[in-house]
Structure formats: structure tokens, C-alpha cells
Design a protein around this motif. Sequence first.
Motif, PDB file in Angstrom:
ATOM      1  N   ALA A 250       3.787  -5.396  -2.773  1.00  0.00           N
ATOM      2  CA  ALA A 250       3.459  -4.374  -1.774  1.00  0.00           C
ATOM      3  C   ALA A 250       2.726  -3.206  -2.441  1.00  0.00           C
ATOM      4  CB  ALA A 250       4.729  -3.878  -1.091  1.00  0.00           C
ATOM      5  N   SER A 251       3.124  -2.872  -3.654  1.00  0.00           N
ATOM      6  CA  SER A 251       2.461  -1.785  -4.373  1.00  0.00           C
ATOM      7  C   SER A 251       1.019  -2.151  -4.703  1.00  0.00           C
ATOM      8  CB  SER A 251       3.219  -1.459  -5.663  1.00  0.00           C
ATOM      9  OG  SER A 251       4.536  -1.012  -5.380  1.00  0.00           O
TER      10      SER A 251
ATOM     11  N   SER B 279      -1.098  -1.959  -1.498  1.00  0.00           N
ATOM     12  CA  SER B 279      -1.323  -0.608  -0.976  1.00  0.00           C
ATOM     13  C   SER B 279      -1.946   0.335  -2.000  1.00  0.00           C
ATOM     14  CB  SER B 279       0.003  -0.014  -0.484  1.00  0.00           C
ATOM     15  OG  SER B 279       0.941   0.079  -1.538  1.00  0.00           O
TER      16      SER B 279
ATOM     17  N   ARG C 104      10.742   2.057  -4.353  1.00  0.00           N
ATOM     18  CA  ARG C 104      11.030   1.953  -2.920  1.00  0.00           C
ATOM     19  C   ARG C 104      10.408   0.711  -2.307  1.00  0.00           C
ATOM     20  NH1 ARG C 104       9.345   8.206  -1.451  1.00  0.00           N
ATOM     21  NH2 ARG C 104      10.598   9.200  -3.092  1.00  0.00           N
ATOM     22  N   GLN C 105       9.483   0.090  -3.015  1.00  0.00           N
ATOM     23  CA  GLN C 105       8.879  -1.145  -2.522  1.00  0.00           C
ATOM     24  C   GLN C 105       8.593  -2.065  -3.694  1.00  0.00           C
ATOM     25  OE1 GLN C 105       5.251  -0.059  -0.503  1.00  0.00           O
ATOM     26  NE2 GLN C 105       4.130   0.350  -2.386  1.00  0.00           N
ATOM     27  N   GLY C 106       8.391  -3.338  -3.398  1.00  0.00           N
ATOM     28  CA  GLY C 106       8.180  -4.323  -4.440  1.00  0.00           C
ATOM     29  C   GLY C 106       6.785  -4.260  -5.041  1.00  0.00           C
ATOM     30  N   GLN C 107       6.589  -5.038  -6.120  1.00  0.00           N
ATOM     31  CA  GLN C 107       5.325  -4.999  -6.846  1.00  0.00           C
ATOM     32  C   GLN C 107       4.156  -5.486  -5.996  1.00  0.00           C
ATOM     33  OE1 GLN C 107       4.559  -7.657 -10.328  1.00  0.00           O
ATOM     34  NE2 GLN C 107       4.415  -5.728 -11.448  1.00  0.00           N
TER      35      GLN C 107
ATOM     36  N   ALA D  31       4.919   2.533  -5.911  1.00  0.00           N
ATOM     37  CA  ALA D  31       6.230   1.971  -5.581  1.00  0.00           C
ATOM     38  C   ALA D  31       7.245   3.058  -5.256  1.00  0.00           C
ATOM     39  CB  ALA D  31       6.737   1.128  -6.735  1.00  0.00           C
ATOM     40  N   ARG D  32       6.933   4.299  -5.609  1.00  0.00           N
ATOM     41  CA  ARG D  32       7.855   5.417  -5.362  1.00  0.00           C
ATOM     42  C   ARG D  32       7.294   6.434  -4.374  1.00  0.00           C
ATOM     43  NH1 ARG D  32       8.418   2.995  -9.913  1.00  0.00           N
ATOM     44  NH2 ARG D  32      10.532   2.661 -10.748  1.00  0.00           N
ATOM     45  N   GLY D  33       6.244   6.042  -3.653  1.00  0.00           N
ATOM     46  CA  GLY D  33       5.657   6.915  -2.649  1.00  0.00           C
ATOM     47  C   GLY D  33       4.854   8.058  -3.233  1.00  0.00           C
TER      48      GLY D  33
END
Length: 237
Positions: free
Chosen positions: A65-66, A69, A60-63, A198-200
Motif C-alpha cells: 500500500a505504501s 501511494s 499504519r499500512q503495509g508495504q 506507511a506512517r502517514g
Amino acid sequence: AVPAPRAAAPAGDGTPKRPTTAIHAATSWRPAALPVTPSPPAPARREGGAIALAPGSAPRQGQLASIASRRSVRRFADAELGRDDLAAVLASLAAPDALTQALRVHLVAHAVQGLEAGAYRYHVSEHALAPRRRGTLRGEARIAGLEQDVIGDAQAVIVVTVDVEALRADPLGAARGYRHALTEAGRLGERVYLAAGARGLAACSVGAFYDDKAAALVGADPAHEWVLHFVALGVPG
């Protein structure tokens, strides 16, 4: 008086090498003068009834951003972990640049959609789960993890072990093989964090456990397989 400089340690090719350089060469991951390709380990025992997994869900988000976070999460929701999300996290464990092929991956499933509770051996190259033990293992997992709730509360726990024979067969020697195994176990844990984030999903590494109980949890023989690492995985609470 100024002390005389210490003699440099000789390099493998006969040229002098400063102490710091020698230490770096002795402890670096890939010494230039030594072979670096890991020897293939003895084939892992194959259990019947292996469950093939789909490629898994898309991130759900890029590397980056992962990475930004990335957090350890110790609270998990009372929910099931999606099987496609689990499959995607497990698929991320393949590493063509691994320093060793001696690691083995296990999964303890507490609450995974469409997957019976129990312990499984995950065959990375085949992207498949082979059942080892069936039934609810939350309580046993919690005890094995030094009574840490995170291991019993998560929807799943990834357990990393090392094949002792394969570790000893490392072309750089058993001592370096042990270091390679520990390094790769840490890298594997980080890949779980990033794929989960990346998948919440939530993840939490745990390095404290009872060795014998951890081995029994995943059905490993401690004479041939040592437990190195736990990573709790699931839906954040």
C-alpha cells in the motif's frame, strides 16, 4: 552486401562475449568475476552526547500500500513531527545488502517533538543521533537547497553524504564505488518515502543544492565528505 559480424569481446575466462553482454558485465551491480563485499570504511568520527532513539512507531499500512501511494509532497503542516515517527523512518535506513558502506546520514531537525532544533549525525548501526550544530537552521537549509521552500518548510531534512576515503577504498575501484554510492543514496531515499508513507507522513527528495552550503549545513568537511542527496520529511499540509 551483408556486413560481417563483429568479433565478440573476450570474457575474463577467455570465452567470447557479445558486446551487449560485455557492457552488462561491466556496469552490473555485482560482477561475478570480481569481489562484491564492500571494504569496511574508516570509523566515522563520534561526537559526544549521542541521543539513543527508540525503535519508533509501527506502520499504519503495509508495504504494498505504501508503494502504491508513494508521492512527493512539497507542502507541510505547521506542526511538530513526532519523535517516534522520526525514529521509525531513520531505523528503516539500515540495509544489510548495501552495495557500499561509504554513506553517512545527517538530520536537520526543524520541528521534531522532544528534539532540539539543529543538525545531527545519525549513526545507523547505533540508531542514535549525535549533535553537530544547535539552533534554528530553516533559513540556512532553504538557501542550501537552492531556495526551495520544501527544505525550509519540512519538519526535518535527511541529508546523505559520502565518505570520500571509503568510496575510494571500494574493492571494485573508485569509479564503481562512486556509482555504488549514488545507487545506495537513491535506495536510501526510497526507503524514507516508504517508511514515511506507511506512517502517514510526507517526503520529498531534492537533488539540487549548493555543495558548499549543504556541507556547512550539516557540519561536514567537503574535502572528505560530499553531499549527495536531500530528503525533506514531515507532516503533510
